[in-house]
Design a protein around this motif. Structure first.
Motif: not given
Lengths: 198, 274
Positions: B36, B156, B159, B165-166, B169, B173
């Motif tokens: 990350i 970025y 990220f 990793s979703q 994220k 976000e």
């Protein structure tokens, strides 16, 4: 402004001060053809730097170091570029002044000179330079140095340029000449204190 | 992704205009353990999950110092990552030797991307199987870039790459708009929170993660285990069961919603992947 051919001052309008990129200025003494070659290297360097098209640019410190590498590497190959260079500039408020010789000796200082300037001008600068000189005061001081160099040169032309570098950019003055006085009594009988010399 | 007759060579296009070998290389990145990155105006934080093959072995190194002002976190084939880190270190050193000035991180990532692109256009090569999160400083401030096996690179604010990793994220976000003005401490805190998301219930301790920081006036360095554990304790984000409801500003971890991309999880990962 002079370009020599051996001991003759043959070319009397050679520009030896050139801007480099947005932030720097180079002054050269010595072999003019080698200086022209150095300008080609620098123009290529600045071009490549611009072609990245990002927010970064090479400042005077980077250009000075690049030149140092070039001069030193040529010296090591026994094929030097026969110049002494002065490199100055301003970037992001930071002032920079450095010099490189034909054998790659390099340093930064508040005042630098090439050739006989080291012997005649630097002592004057050591005495009279201050951090907070104004531009006009700086010009007066430099003209004083140049006048001494003119008087003491056996083949010089009274023609010079002064350049100014600030955050805004580089300006090089058109050629002009210094006021001189040749009727000092010391000039009348130069060997007065040293009979037998010439 | 299923096998097809256009996926043997990297130099073979599919009728749909895809290079499958390159896409498979990007799959390798997704199989690696999470990494990350986040940045503010003045700092970049890189964080990664450390997985060891067994209890007996040491952790795989996933964060590399490239220069005082640049560091990189990798996910995917770590051997490829190590080789690219060596390349980056070399480029930085050579630049400094010539110019006595630090290589701007934006230029380094372009060189890295061009190097990756070469491997997508030679029949005798294969794409690098590693994704790199490059964090560094240049004249215009702090930057975070992601370099892809395809030869693409993107800048970025924050990220995450690698397996699960979703989840990270999703967390990033929600929070990224505040990162630019974040303090160094809050940036690290957000990195730890994001990292915890990828652990999906496992307890976050300093033995399973690595954190590195670079900032204006602060050279790139990896934080030592005690410091990281102290930060974890301070932010009280050890695990879901310990989530203190009274703690202001602590985000309740969203239920591990992401039924995400790493379908088999890490157990089936080949030994060379991390």
């Amino acid at each position: 402004m002079g370009g020599s051919y051996g001991s003759t001052l043959r070319y009397k309008s050679v520009e030896r001060l050139k801007p480099v990129g947005k932030h720097s200025l180079i002054g050269a003494s010595g072999e003019i053809s080698d200086f022209q070659e150095i300008m080609r290297y620098l123009d290529d360097l600045i071009l490549s730097d611009n072609m990245w098209d990002d927010g970064n640019s090479l400042g005077p410190k980077e250009v000075h170091n690049y030149l140092t590498r070039v001069m030193y590497n040529r010296r090591n190959k026994f094929n030097p570029l026969w110049n002494s260079l002065v490199l100055g500039g301003v970037k992001n408020g930071q002032k920079y002044l450095g010099t490189v010789s034909m054998i790659g000796v390099h340093y930064e200082d508040n005042h630098v000179a090439t050739g006989f300037g080291n012997h005649l001008a630097r002592p004057l600068l050591r005495d009279e330079w201050r951090e907070n000189l104004t531009f006009e005061e700086g010009v007066i001081l430099l003209e004083k140095c140049m006048r001494v160099l003119l008087y003491r040169d056996r083949s010089a032309v009274n023609k010079l340029q002064i350049a100014k570098i600030t955050e805004e950019g580089v300006t090089i003055s058109p050629p002009y000449s210094l006021k001189t006085f040749w009727n000092f009594s010391a000039f009348e009988n130069p060997t007065h204190g040293a009979e037998g010399s010439w | 992704m299923f096998r097809n007759q256009y996926d043997t060579d990297v130099t073979t296009w599919s009728p749909a205009g895809r290079l499958f070998q390159v896409e498979y290389a990007m799959e390798a990145v997704k199989q690696g353990s999470a990494a990350i990155g986040l940045r503010s105006k003045s700092h970049v934080v890189l964080a990664c999950v450390n997985k060891a093959n067994s209890e007996l072995s040491s952790h795989q190194k996933k964060i590399f110092k490239v220069d005082d002002h640049i560091g990189v976190a990798i996910a995917g084939l770590t051997a490829d990552g190590r080789v690219l880190s060596r390349y980056m270190r070399n480029e930085c050193i050579n630049y400094f030797y010539t110019y006595e000035s630090q290589l701007p991180v934006g230029r380094l990532v372009v060189q890295l991307a061009d190097k990756a692109q070469v491997c997508t256009q030679r029949s005798w090569k294969r794409p690098f199987g590693v994704g790199l999160l490059v964090g560094g400083l240049d004249e215009s401030g702090a930057h975070l870039y992601y370099n892809c096996p395809s030869g693409n690179y993107f800048e970025y604010q924050a990220f995450a790459i690698g397996s699960r990793s979703q989840a990270a994220k999703t967390y990033l976000e929600r929070k990224f708009e505040s990162f630019m003005g974040s303090s160094r401490e809050n940036l690290i805190k957000d990195a730890l929170f994001a990292l915890r998301e990828t652990l999906q219930g496992e307890k976050l301790t300093s033995s399973v993660c690595t954190i590195a920081v670079v900032g204006i006036g602060e050279a790139f360095h990896i934080l030592d285990q005690e410091t990281v554990q102290a930060l974890i304790n301070e932010f009280e984000i050890a695990g879901e069961e310990a989530a203190a409801p009274d703690q202001a500003g602590v985000d309740e971890p969203p239920a591990a919603a992401a039924g995400d991309q790493a379908a088999p999880g890490d157990e089936g990962a080949a030994p060379m992947d991390m």
